[in-house]
Design a protein around this motif. Structure first.
Motif, PDB file in Angstrom:
ATOM      1  N   ILE A   1       0.864  -1.183   0.000  1.00  0.00           N
ATOM      2  CA  ILE A   1       0.000   0.000   0.000  1.00  0.00           C
ATOM      3  C   ILE A   1       0.897   1.227   0.000  1.00  0.00           C
ATOM      4  CG2 ILE A   1      -1.785   1.282   1.237  1.00  0.00           C
ATOM      5  CD1 ILE A   1      -2.610  -1.362   2.548  1.00  0.00           C
ATOM      6  N   ALA A   2       0.808   2.047  -1.039  1.00  0.00           N
ATOM      7  CA  ALA A   2       1.565   3.299  -1.110  1.00  0.00           C
ATOM      8  C   ALA A   2       0.581   4.451  -0.923  1.00  0.00           C
ATOM      9  CB  ALA A   2       2.277   3.417  -2.447  1.00  0.00           C
ATOM     10  N   VAL A   3       0.872   5.304   0.039  1.00  0.00           N
ATOM     11  CA  VAL A   3      -0.037   6.396   0.386  1.00  0.00           C
ATOM     12  C   VAL A   3       0.690   7.719   0.242  1.00  0.00           C
ATOM     13  CG1 VAL A   3      -1.550   7.349   2.176  1.00  0.00           C
ATOM     14  CG2 VAL A   3      -1.203   4.877   2.010  1.00  0.00           C
ATOM     15  N   GLY A   4       0.074   8.699  -0.440  1.00  0.00           N
ATOM     16  CA  GLY A   4       0.590  10.063  -0.425  1.00  0.00           C
ATOM     17  C   GLY A   4       1.530  10.414  -1.548  1.00  0.00           C
ATOM     18  N   GLY A   5       1.346   9.886  -2.735  1.00  0.00           N
ATOM     19  CA  GLY A   5       2.143  10.342  -3.868  1.00  0.00           C
ATOM     20  C   GLY A   5       3.429   9.582  -4.073  1.00  0.00           C
ATOM     21  N   GLY A   6       3.372   8.285  -4.239  1.00  0.00           N
ATOM     22  CA  GLY A   6       4.536   7.446  -4.513  1.00  0.00           C
ATOM     23  C   GLY A   6       4.099   6.031  -4.832  1.00  0.00           C
ATOM     24  N   LYS A   7       5.057   5.158  -4.987  1.00  0.00           N
ATOM     25  CA  LYS A   7       4.729   3.779  -5.310  1.00  0.00           C
ATOM     26  C   LYS A   7       5.780   2.846  -4.718  1.00  0.00           C
ATOM     27  CE  LYS A   7       7.025   3.921  -9.829  1.00  0.00           C
ATOM     28  NZ  LYS A   7       6.874   3.692 -11.284  1.00  0.00           N
ATOM     29  N   ILE A   8       5.429   1.566  -4.659  1.00  0.00           N
ATOM     30  CA  ILE A   8       6.325   0.520  -4.156  1.00  0.00           C
ATOM     31  C   ILE A   8       6.528  -0.489  -5.269  1.00  0.00           C
ATOM     32  CG2 ILE A   8       6.689  -1.241  -2.396  1.00  0.00           C
ATOM     33  CD1 ILE A   8       4.619   0.191  -0.669  1.00  0.00           C
ATOM     34  N   GLU A   9       7.795  -0.768  -5.578  1.00  0.00           N
ATOM     35  CA  GLU A   9       8.111  -1.824  -6.532  1.00  0.00           C
ATOM     36  C   GLU A   9       8.990  -2.856  -5.841  1.00  0.00           C
ATOM     37  OE1 GLU A   9       9.794  -0.224 -10.068  1.00  0.00           O
ATOM     38  OE2 GLU A   9       7.868   0.526 -10.823  1.00  0.00           O
ATOM     39  N   VAL A  10       8.665  -4.141  -6.023  1.00  0.00           N
ATOM     40  CA  VAL A  10       9.363  -5.231  -5.331  1.00  0.00           C
ATOM     41  C   VAL A  10      10.089  -6.094  -6.362  1.00  0.00           C
ATOM     42  CG1 VAL A  10       9.098  -7.235  -3.826  1.00  0.00           C
ATOM     43  CG2 VAL A  10       7.667  -5.210  -3.482  1.00  0.00           C
ATOM     44  N   PHE A  11      11.356  -6.415  -6.046  1.00  0.00           N
ATOM     45  CA  PHE A  11      12.183  -7.246  -6.919  1.00  0.00           C
ATOM     46  C   PHE A  11      12.791  -8.376  -6.098  1.00  0.00           C
ATOM     47  CE2 PHE A  11      11.972  -3.100  -8.780  1.00  0.00           C
ATOM     48  CZ  PHE A  11      11.935  -3.305 -10.143  1.00  0.00           C
ATOM     49  N   ASP A  12      13.213  -9.421  -6.790  1.00  0.00           N
ATOM     50  CA  ASP A  12      13.868 -10.526  -6.075  1.00  0.00           C
ATOM     51  C   ASP A  12      15.377 -10.492  -6.223  1.00  0.00           C
ATOM     52  OD1 ASP A  12      14.134 -11.243  -8.682  1.00  0.00           O
ATOM     53  OD2 ASP A  12      13.381 -13.287  -8.460  1.00  0.00           O
ATOM     54  N   ALA A  13      15.920  -9.474  -6.936  1.00  0.00           N
ATOM     55  CA  ALA A  13      17.374  -9.374  -7.094  1.00  0.00           C
ATOM     56  C   ALA A  13      17.739  -7.924  -7.369  1.00  0.00           C
ATOM     57  CB  ALA A  13      17.858 -10.262  -8.236  1.00  0.00           C
ATOM     58  N   ILE A  14      18.983  -7.555  -6.992  1.00  0.00           N
ATOM     59  CA  ILE A  14      19.483  -6.206  -7.246  1.00  0.00           C
ATOM     60  C   ILE A  14      20.900  -6.290  -7.795  1.00  0.00           C
ATOM     61  CG2 ILE A  14      18.108  -5.125  -5.418  1.00  0.00           C
ATOM     62  CD1 ILE A  14      20.687  -5.020  -3.741  1.00  0.00           C
ATOM     63  N   ASN A  15      21.343  -5.210  -8.400  1.00  0.00           N
ATOM     64  CA  ASN A  15      22.729  -5.077  -8.825  1.00  0.00           C
ATOM     65  C   ASN A  15      23.547  -4.676  -7.597  1.00  0.00           C
ATOM     66  OD1 ASN A  15      25.222  -3.805  -9.770  1.00  0.00           O
ATOM     67  ND2 ASN A  15      24.342  -4.009 -11.814  1.00  0.00           N
ATOM     68  N   ASP A  16      24.510  -5.511  -7.221  1.00  0.00           N
ATOM     69  CA  ASP A  16      25.259  -5.264  -5.981  1.00  0.00           C
ATOM     70  C   ASP A  16      26.084  -3.987  -6.029  1.00  0.00           C
ATOM     71  OD1 ASP A  16      24.280  -7.559  -4.827  1.00  0.00           O
ATOM     72  OD2 ASP A  16      25.905  -8.810  -5.587  1.00  0.00           O
ATOM     73  N   TYR A  17      26.417  -3.514  -7.233  1.00  0.00           N
ATOM     74  CA  TYR A  17      27.273  -2.333  -7.349  1.00  0.00           C
ATOM     75  C   TYR A  17      26.475  -1.036  -7.369  1.00  0.00           C
ATOM     76  CZ  TYR A  17      30.810  -5.801  -8.489  1.00  0.00           C
ATOM     77  OH  TYR A  17      31.654  -6.877  -8.436  1.00  0.00           O
ATOM     78  N   THR A  18      25.396  -1.019  -8.118  1.00  0.00           N
ATOM     79  CA  THR A  18      24.614   0.219  -8.232  1.00  0.00           C
ATOM     80  C   THR A  18      23.374   0.206  -7.357  1.00  0.00           C
ATOM     81  OG1 THR A  18      23.325  -0.656 -10.071  1.00  0.00           O
ATOM     82  CG2 THR A  18      25.376   0.454 -10.614  1.00  0.00           C
TER      83      THR A  18
END
Length: 607
Positions: free
Chosen positions: A462-479
């Motif tokens: 639930i994103a409230v007040g002018g934004g959003k939530i995005e969910v991932f299962d992996a990230i770039n460790d450097y950036t």
């Protein structure tokens, strides 16, 4: 008892020797036949009218001669164990794979031979030249026939099998018609080589005729096309023949003269075109392109890999694993393709795949990719490249395991399971059966999770007040930027796995608070990380539902409540969060909420 056995054996041999000393002879097709015994000998002299004693110890490589008769040679053959003589117990121990070579001398022919066995833990004796077994009569094996050329025998059986041989009885006679000065036939140089034509390493046409020849007169040629060793029960070559994947592509020939001389040859052929994907794998040509001379359909494809089948096959069919050219756009399933060429490769596994050239799409095919329902315990190599469906399995990350404990290796070459289903119970999995090394694998194309599994985790954001939530299962460790697309929140997560929530504020707004289940975090919490993509929070999913609520507000003063909420601040039952009225009741969504009242932050407990 062992001493008594030794006395009985010695008596038998001694009686045989007396017969030899008495000059017992017989006729062998018009020639005088001499009878000799080859054995351990016991306490008897080394020679007695042809009686020859084999010395104790290892006998591999030793040449033992009978004057004016023949010589014998033992060898270890195809195994490491060496044949040896035990004079104490009176036997020659010969292992399966050990060879026995009987070579008549110049002007001599072997008429017959009997092998007396004390203990037999093998599959008997066989003729190496023909591959045929030697007849057994009671406790002895009998070789019958006449040969002026070497007789090559070996003990047949599995590794470790053996025989205890008491002695050999051999009958031989002079060749009456042989003029003086004839060369020793043991040189085996009289027979000419057997030739398989054409002699080429390049692929041949399926219409190409194969011929066999031997320049030695009156030679009979036996042959096989499946790679098996030919013998006198194999087909006799009469005229040229053609090859196909169904008949075999490995030609072996055995030429035999009337006097028993032999010559062998072997040649592996490849075809330049075949009629089906299954035939392509059997053909197995790695150095030249092979054409599949029929229309195919794309059964499945993703990334670089895919499976094809003939366009007119039934549902329960064999498919061919293919690797498409880099950058090639794979046609959608059920597209017909033609002019398919490629080479056979084994880089991915051991069951072979086709490095395919760019095919030509020619239309649609009505056939569907319908799996055959199988249990893991019933899947074998005969199901290689078959498309199957397996129910009630758990995915461990390396294997699919059913409820009976049977497993099959998972080979996710299409990237359909990755890490999001590890340690999960699956309602079913579909895929192609493959082979990696000596292990069967399943290359999944579809997995369906079992919703009844209590370890499943679900995500609600639930994103409230002018934004959003995005969910991932992996990230770039450097950036620290996300990898891939946002997770589809309709899919279940994996309990105890890590996920990454990016909290992305609209322009002019910033993160005010984050609530993950019952944990409240403020923007300055050390577990939140600023990234070019937004504030990053790593969390672990748990069984059941995980709720993530992010509240965004204005940068100046971070006002979360409207004036209306401040006017009614004394009425605790009424809440407005980031301009959104929550009503007069505590929010129904489980978790913790906050409201800002001037410079202070107040927690509001949810249900």
């Amino acid at each position: 008892m062992e001493r008594l056995r030794g006395v009985l054996k010695i008596t038998v041999v001694f009686m045989t020797v007396l017969l030899c000393c008495a000059g017992l002879v017989a006729e062998c097709h018009g020639a005088v036949k001499t009878h000799v015994v080859i054995g351990v000998g016991g306490d008897y002299p080394a020679e007695c009218n042809g009686m020859t004693v084999i010395p104790a110890g290892d006998v591999a490589g030793r040449s033992i001669s009978v004057p004016d008769g023949f010589r014998i040679l033992f060898s270890n053959g195809s195994v490491e164990q060496l044949p040896y003589v035990d004079q104490r117990f009176g036997y020659i121990k010969i292992y399966a794979g050990n060879e026995f070579r009987l070579t008549p001398m110049t002007g001599i022919k072997i008429c017959s031979m009997r092998i007396y066995v004390k203990d037999d833990y093998s599959s008997g004796w066989k003729n190496i030249s023909t591959g045929l077994p030697i007849d057994r009569v009671g406790s002895r094996y009998e070789w019958r026939g006449e040969s002026a050329y070497p007789v090559n025998l070996c003990v047949n059986g599995s590794s470790g099998d053996y025989q205890h041989v008491a002695y050999f009885e051999i009958d031989y006679a002079p060749i009456v018609e042989t003029p003086p000065g004839t060369e020793d036939p043991s040189d085996e140089e009289d027979i000419k080589p057997v030739v398989i034509t054409p002699q080429t390493a390049s692929p041949i046409s399926p219409d190409q005729e194969i011929s066999l020849s031997c320049e030695t007169p009156n030679t009979r040629i036996y042959y096989t096309t499946d790679g098996s060793e030919p013998g006198d029960r194999s087909p006799v070559y009469m005229h040229p023949f053609t090859l196909s994947p169904s008949t075999g592509l490995i030609v072996r020939a055995l030429a035999v003269t009337p006097r028993g001389q032999t010559a062998t040859a072997l040649r592996r052929y490849y075809l330049d075109r075949v009629e089906s994907p299954v035939d392509f794998i059997i053909n197995g040509c790695r150095n030249y392109e092979t054409k599949i001379d029929c229309a195919l359909r794309i059964a499945y494809g993703k990334g670089e890999y895919g499976y094809v089948a003939t366009a007119d096959t039934d549902d329960d069919t064999q498919y061919l694993l293919v690797k498409f050219p880099r950058g090639y756009e794979i046609p959608r399933p059920n597209t017909m393709i033609e002019n398919v060429r490629g080479v056979c490769e084994y880089m991915l596994d051991q069951d072979g795949m086709m490095m395919i050239s760019a095919p030509v799409a020619t239309g649609e095919c009505p056939n569907q990719l319908i799996p055959a329902k199988k249990k893991i315990s019933s899947i074998g190599e005969r199901h290689l490249n078959l498309y199957v469906k397996i129910s009630d399995v758990t995915f461990t990350g390396e294997k699919f395991v059913d409820k009976e404990g049977y497993s099959i290796l998972a080979e996710d070459i299409f990237g359909v399971v990755e890490n999001d289903l590890k340690q999960r119970k699956l309602a079913e999995v579909e895929g192609f059966v493959g082979l990696k090394g000596d292990l069967l694998t399943l290359r999944p194309t579809k997995v369906v999770a079992d919703r009844s599994d209590s370890r499943e985790a679900y995500l609600k954001t639930i994103a409230v007040g002018g934004g959003k939530i995005e969910v991932f299962d992996a990230i770039n460790d450097y950036t620290l930027t996300p990898v891939g697309r946002p997770l589809d929140l309709a899919l279940p997560l994996v309990a105890a796995n890590s996920y990454y929530a990016y909290l992305i504020a609209d322009e002019g707004r910033e993160l005010v608070s984050l609530v993950v289940d019952s944990e409240l975090l403020t923007p300055d919490d050390e577990t939140l990380t600023d990234t070019p993509y937004g504030a990053l929070y790593e969390f672990k999913a748990k069984g059941g539902e995980t709720t993530v609520i992010a509240t965004f507000g204005l940068k100046s003063g971070v006002e979360n409540l409207t004036d209306d909420s401040e006017k009614n601040a004394d009425r605790a039952e009424y809440f407005t969060l980031s301009g959104i009225s929550l009503g007069y009741h505590i929010p129904e969504t489980k978790g913790l909420y906050i409201r800002r009242k001037g410079p202070e932050v107040e927690k509001i407990a949810g249900r």
